[in-house]
Write a protein that holds these residues in place. Structure first.
Motif, PDB file in Angstrom:
ATOM      1  N   ALA A 461      34.173 -14.842  20.017  1.00  0.00           N
ATOM      2  CA  ALA A 461      33.046 -14.292  21.606  1.00  0.00           C
ATOM      3  C   ALA A 461      32.637 -13.292  20.938  1.00  0.00           C
ATOM      4  N   ILE A 462      32.966 -12.658  20.176  1.00  0.00           N
ATOM      5  CA  ILE A 462      32.478 -11.037  19.365  1.00  0.00           C
ATOM      6  C   ILE A 462      31.355 -11.466  18.927  1.00  0.00           C
ATOM      7  N   ALA A 463      31.115 -12.109  18.020  1.00  0.00           N
ATOM      8  CA  ALA A 463      29.687 -12.822  18.053  1.00  0.00           C
ATOM      9  C   ALA A 463      28.514 -12.746  18.436  1.00  0.00           C
ATOM     10  N   THR A 464      28.966 -13.413  19.957  1.00  0.00           N
ATOM     11  CA  THR A 464      28.386 -13.276  21.210  1.00  0.00           C
ATOM     12  C   THR A 464      27.262 -12.144  21.095  1.00  0.00           C
ATOM     13  N   ILE A 465      27.872 -10.773  21.249  1.00  0.00           N
ATOM     14  CA  ILE A 465      27.739  -9.409  21.831  1.00  0.00           C
ATOM     15  C   ILE A 465      27.422  -8.585  20.313  1.00  0.00           C
ATOM     16  N   ALA A 466      26.840  -9.311  19.276  1.00  0.00           N
ATOM     17  CA  ALA A 466      26.992  -8.373  18.042  1.00  0.00           C
ATOM     18  C   ALA A 466      26.658  -9.049  17.239  1.00  0.00           C
ATOM     19  N   LYS A 467      24.790  -9.849  17.720  1.00  0.00           N
ATOM     20  CA  LYS A 467      23.713 -10.495  17.068  1.00  0.00           C
ATOM     21  C   LYS A 467      23.285  -9.923  16.387  1.00  0.00           C
ATOM     22  N   PRO A 468      22.355  -9.783  14.964  1.00  0.00           N
ATOM     23  CA  PRO A 468      21.305  -8.796  14.804  1.00  0.00           C
ATOM     24  C   PRO A 468      20.523  -8.462  14.894  1.00  0.00           C
ATOM     25  N   LEU A 484      25.170 -11.400  10.700  1.00  0.00           N
ATOM     26  CA  LEU A 484      26.078 -11.615  10.829  1.00  0.00           C
ATOM     27  C   LEU A 484      26.983 -12.772  10.631  1.00  0.00           C
ATOM     28  N   LEU A 485      27.988 -12.504   9.549  1.00  0.00           N
ATOM     29  CA  LEU A 485      28.690 -12.964   9.228  1.00  0.00           C
ATOM     30  C   LEU A 485      30.596 -13.832   9.923  1.00  0.00           C
ATOM     31  N   THR A 486      30.322 -15.139   9.865  1.00  0.00           N
ATOM     32  CA  THR A 486      31.565 -15.884  11.145  1.00  0.00           C
ATOM     33  C   THR A 486      32.491 -16.667   9.879  1.00  0.00           C
ATOM     34  N   LEU A 487      32.339 -16.468   9.144  1.00  0.00           N
ATOM     35  CA  LEU A 487      33.290 -17.846   8.522  1.00  0.00           C
ATOM     36  C   LEU A 487      34.836 -17.460   8.108  1.00  0.00           C
ATOM     37  N   SER A 498      27.195   0.134   6.110  1.00  0.00           N
ATOM     38  CA  SER A 498      28.701  -0.152   6.371  1.00  0.00           C
ATOM     39  C   SER A 498      29.297  -1.256   7.046  1.00  0.00           C
ATOM     40  N   TRP A 499      30.454  -2.434   7.239  1.00  0.00           N
ATOM     41  CA  TRP A 499      30.852  -3.227   7.818  1.00  0.00           C
ATOM     42  C   TRP A 499      32.148  -3.709   8.537  1.00  0.00           C
ATOM     43  N   MET A 500      32.459  -3.831   9.355  1.00  0.00           N
ATOM     44  CA  MET A 500      33.639  -4.079  10.115  1.00  0.00           C
ATOM     45  C   MET A 500      33.867  -5.571  10.370  1.00  0.00           C
ATOM     46  N   LEU A 501      35.154  -5.853  10.171  1.00  0.00           N
ATOM     47  CA  LEU A 501      35.634  -7.586  10.264  1.00  0.00           C
ATOM     48  C   LEU A 501      36.757  -7.360  11.711  1.00  0.00           C
ATOM     49  N   VAL A 502      36.830  -8.633  12.218  1.00  0.00           N
ATOM     50  CA  VAL A 502      37.895  -8.715  12.799  1.00  0.00           C
ATOM     51  C   VAL A 502      38.206 -10.341  12.800  1.00  0.00           C
ATOM     52  N   ARG A 503      39.608 -10.107  12.416  1.00  0.00           N
ATOM     53  CA  ARG A 503      40.284 -11.998  12.146  1.00  0.00           C
ATOM     54  C   ARG A 503      41.751 -11.589  12.423  1.00  0.00           C
ATOM     55  N   PRO A 504      42.167 -13.075  13.479  1.00  0.00           N
ATOM     56  CA  PRO A 504      42.803 -12.962  14.367  1.00  0.00           C
ATOM     57  C   PRO A 504      44.109 -13.901  13.546  1.00  0.00           C
ATOM     58  N   SER A 505      45.526 -13.227  13.468  1.00  0.00           N
ATOM     59  CA  SER A 505      45.702 -13.937  12.743  1.00  0.00           C
ATOM     60  C   SER A 505      46.488 -15.931  13.619  1.00  0.00           C
ATOM     61  N   LYS A 531      37.844  -2.352  17.618  1.00  0.00           N
ATOM     62  CA  LYS A 531      38.509  -2.662  18.416  1.00  0.00           C
ATOM     63  C   LYS A 531      37.766  -2.828  19.943  1.00  0.00           C
ATOM     64  N   ALA A 532      37.199  -1.650  20.223  1.00  0.00           N
ATOM     65  CA  ALA A 532      36.580  -1.964  21.462  1.00  0.00           C
ATOM     66  C   ALA A 532      36.148  -3.358  21.836  1.00  0.00           C
ATOM     67  N   LEU A 533      35.255  -3.949  20.773  1.00  0.00           N
ATOM     68  CA  LEU A 533      34.558  -5.056  20.657  1.00  0.00           C
ATOM     69  C   LEU A 533      35.413  -6.343  20.887  1.00  0.00           C
ATOM     70  N   PHE A 534      36.854  -6.018  20.787  1.00  0.00           N
ATOM     71  CA  PHE A 534      37.362  -7.376  20.803  1.00  0.00           C
ATOM     72  C   PHE A 534      37.763  -7.789  22.249  1.00  0.00           C
ATOM     73  N   PHE A 535      37.932  -6.267  22.815  1.00  0.00           N
ATOM     74  CA  PHE A 535      38.529  -5.453  24.099  1.00  0.00           C
ATOM     75  C   PHE A 535      37.512  -6.368  25.672  1.00  0.00           C
ATOM     76  N   LYS A 536      35.732  -5.986  25.366  1.00  0.00           N
ATOM     77  CA  LYS A 536      35.136  -5.453  25.488  1.00  0.00           C
ATOM     78  C   LYS A 536      34.437  -7.743  26.243  1.00  0.00           C
ATOM     79  N   ASN A 537      35.101  -8.455  24.958  1.00  0.00           N
ATOM     80  CA  ASN A 537      35.010  -9.683  26.270  1.00  0.00           C
ATOM     81  C   ASN A 537      36.249 -10.199  26.797  1.00  0.00           C
TER      82      ASN A 537
END
Length: 537
Positions: A461-468, A484-487, A498-505, A531-537
């Motif tokens: 869901a982070i991808a919906t709020i962090a579009k180019p 934005l990459l969702t591989l 700079s970049w950030m990657l959020v991955r679920p276990s 971390k804030a982007l994760f908890f934002k949605n």
């Protein structure tokens, strides 16, 4: 009697004394050889791992061996295509390569699996103690159909594991491993254990075959390395942490006087440490090289099955985020090879910046070395000059489809031989030309109810709020999303690179965060922003 897990805790405690307490290890071995208890098998791309004695036992390895044989007997045309053979008869003729790292009972576990193949009329090659890349090389050089590697890679000493590679020598994909898992668990409860007799196999020299493979492929310029070593200006330190790469550098380099080897004794408990190429474990290499007065210095530490490596050059530690970029730049500029660079999505973008300026395509993949297959395979239309991941794995042009720490060591020596630079000097030159990156990785725990699909959905869901074009606050700075990459999870690349990657276990209530920035003071703000982007949605 205490259960196996309790015994292992005693073995791995600081109070354990190898001189007096090896009876505990013998207890584990006896149970592993005789237990009739079943285990649940989960066979991923890194194989199946289990605790020796409670899960990983002779009986249960027989089951897995029989399941792989059955896999070939019952394979569909699509599965045979993935396996790289046309039918079961081709497996019987071409055979299987079997070997192990230096864990407890590696030989006995190999016998349990190999016996199932031999009974089915399949030719078996046995290499004894072998690093992971030698399995891939042996498959190719012997024309074998597959390999069975008894190793859990860099996991602690109470684990063992089994990896399966099909005919191209690369890690098996889920279309294969899912079937092995299914068949193993189907057969587990009803399997009748029979003692393993003498296995009819052909003993091979996997190291000799591996070196012949490297020469045949032209992967490494051995002549340049040998000329470099003969000049007597190098100190080379290799820490094998008691793993299967011990004695390999000496043999590959014709026993050079400059080579100092550490922790190459036989010790399946790894001296009580976690056997991984970590900063902490590099300390012994550092101590030796810091005292060296040689003009050229190179230190390397390996993991037990020889598929991961990390370097130290007498001035600094060099991890794979940095070394992968060095190796790629060398292949593209000094050797002038044509191709692409392949990297996992969690790996530093330093190589992306270099490749962009050199006009070389970057193939960015989900985490997992199997994903590099399209660019490492022999028939690849566009070959990877280097393929690497941030967790210390690397391979390269015309080399194995598996991670290969020995290739990493050899290409590092070739770089030094050809350029006349230590790795740190080469890295500084790249920083001067392309700027510097500061990568970090961390994570946090979430509620257990989120494990699996719910956690993946929340990350996606982070991808919906962090579009180019979107704006993200990082500390006091507002950054604009460039790409934005969702591989594999969600990777947000900003306009300042700079970049950030959020991955679920997939198995634990954890979120993993990887970040990289140009300013070291941004490390913490980048983590907090992700971390804030994760908890934002």
């Amino acid at each position: 009697m205490e259960n196996i897990t309790q015994i292992w805790k005693k073995i791995q405690s600081p109070e354990f004394n190898p001189a007096t307490d090896m009876g505990l290890v013998e207890q584990v071995k006896q149970v592993a050889l005789t237990s009739q208890e079943s285990a649940k098998v989960s066979f991923g791309t890194s194989g199946w791992r289990g605790e020796i004695g409670s899960e990983f036992t002779l009986r249960n390895l027989q089951v897995v061996g029989a399941a792989i044989v059955r896999l070939y007997k019952e394979a569909t045309p699509e599965l045979f295509e993935a396996l790289g053979v046309k039918d079961f008869a081709e497996l019987q003729k071409r055979g299987v390569v079997v070997g192990h790292d230096n864990r407890l009972l590696g030989h006995e576990f190999c016998e349990a699996v190999a016996d199932q193949f031999a009974k089915a009329g399949v030719k078996v090659y046995y290499g004894g103690e072998m690093p992971t890349p030698e399995f891939s090389a042996c498959i190719e050089m012997l024309g074998a159909a597959c390999s069975i590697n008894m190793t859990p890679s860099h996991n602690p000493s109470h684990y063992n594991g089994i990896k399966f590679n099909p005919a191209d020598g690369g890690p098996a994909g889920p279309e294969i491993t899912n079937v092995i898992t299914k068949l193993s668990n189907e057969m587990m409860a009803t399997w009748k254990f029979e003692p393993v007799g003498k296995v009819d196999w052909e003993i091979i020299d996997s190291l000799k075959i591996y070196k012949e493979f490297l020469v045949k492929q032209g992967t490494i310029k051995f002549d340049r390395i040998k000329e470099f070593i003969k000049k007597g200006r190098l100190t080379l330190v290799c820490d094998h942490v008691h793993g299967s790469t011990r004695r390999r550098p000496a043999a590959l380099l014709d026993n050079p006087e400059c080579l100092i080897t550490l922790r190459n004794e036989d010790d399946s408990l790894f001296g009580g440490i976690a056997p991984e190429p970590s900063s902490k474990n590099l300390e012994k290499v550092r101590k030796v090289l810091d005292e060296s007065k040689s003009e050229f210095r190179l230190g390397a530490i390996f993991d037990p099955d020889g598929d991961r490596i990390r370097f130290y050059d007498g001035t600094r530690e060099i991890d794979m985020n940095q070394f992968g970029a060095i190796a790629f730049h060398y292949m593209a500029t000094w050797r002038k090879e044509q191709g692409c660079v392949a990297k996992s999505v969690a790996t530093s973008n330093f190589v992306n910046i270099i490749a962009e300026k050199l006009g070389v395509p970057v193939m960015e993949t989900p985490v997992g070395f199997k994903n590099f297959r399209p660019w490492l395979s022999r028939n690849a239309k566009q070959k990877a000059l280097v393929a690497f991941e941030e967790s210390d794995g690397i391979s390269g042009l015309n080399n194995t489809l598996e991670k290969d720490a020995q290739f990493g060591l050899l290409i590092a020596l070739e770089i030094m031989a050809v350029t006349g630079k230590n790795l740190g000097e080469y890295l500084d030159a790249l920083y001067e030309e392309y700027g510097r990156f500061y990568p970090t990785r961390s994570g946090f725990e979430v509620d257990k109810s989120l494990v699996g699909a719910p956690l993946k959905a929340k990350v996606d869901a982070i991808a919906t709020i962090a579009k180019p074009g979107a704006k993200v606050m990082v500390g006091k700075n507002e950054k604009t999303v460039k790409q934005l990459l969702t591989l594999d999870g969600v990777k947000i690349i900003f306009e300042d690179d700079s970049w950030m990657l959020v991955r679920p276990s997939g198995t634990e209530p954890k979120v993993r965060i990887y970040t990289e920035c140009r300013d070291p003071d941004e490390k913490d703000p980048m983590f907090e922003a992700a971390k804030a982007l994760f908890f934002k949605n």
